[in-house]
Motif scaffolding. Structure first.
Motif: not given
Length: 207
Positions: A1-16, A49-57
């Protein structure tokens, strides 16, 4: 569940970030798009900033993995590692062309003093690039994948440079020539290469 939550945040960040740009996107916006509590963003990521880089990577390594895993075309079967390297180059250049706002924000933050954010997503991307160079036949994969990464970063900057962008097909031709890759490998943009000359597998700087 934690992994899925983190992935949802990364995907939302990349989209926005890709839709609105870095400055116009807030952590609250990202949490809302992901359907998560605002505090969950800070739990997983020290800042925007960290969220941006993680989302793009993450977007980069998913795009690259999909390209490398695709079934080879009949003409690419014999190309082996050269086909994989061609796909890697095309995947990253293609991502820059499709998501210019996202990739421009990413490159701008990489050039700031803090530089790379060492995260799991960046490590997965590095592992894929290194494995690609191994399959290509690089004599020193640890050094050669870093050179490939630097060349791809330079090409992405050139594609996205405001006011003076380089055509993607010209940059592709330069990278393919460096590594001795035939133009028809990977996902060619169509037609003949610049100059109308196809490289043979013996040309270029194959290791």
């Amino acid at each position: 569940m934690r992994r899925r939550s983190r992935e949802r945040l990364l995907e939302a960040a990349a989209e926005l970030f890709g839709e609105r740009g870095y400055e116009a996107t807030t952590l609250g916006d990202i949490a809302e798009r992901a359907g998560a509590a605002r505090g969950l963003v800070s739990y997983y990521f020290p800042g925007k900033r960290q969220l941006l880089q993680s989302a793009v990577h993450r977007r980069m390594h998913l795009t690259l993995a999909a390209a490398l895993e695709r079934e080879p075309a009949p003409c690419a079967d014999a190309a082996g590692g050269r086909e994989l390297l061609a796909r890697a180059i095309d995947a990253i250049l293609g991502l820059a062309a499709r998501r210019p706002v996202l990739m421009r924000a990413h490159m701008a933050h990489l050039l700031q003093q803090e530089g790379f954010v060492q995260c799991a997503e960046q490590q997965r991307l590095a592992a894929l690039l290194r494995e690609t160079m191994v399959r290509y036949g690089a004599a020193d994969p640890d050094t050669d994948y870093r050179m490939l990464r630097a060349l791809l970063m330079g090409a992405v900057v050139a594609v996205l440079l405001p006011g003076a962008p380089m055509p993607g097909h010209r940059l592709r031709a330069e990278l393919f020539a460096r590594y001795g890759l035939e133009w028809e490998l990977g996902c060619p943009p169509g037609g003949e290469p610049p100059g109308g000359v196809l490289m043979s597998s013996g040309e270029g700087a194959h290791p």
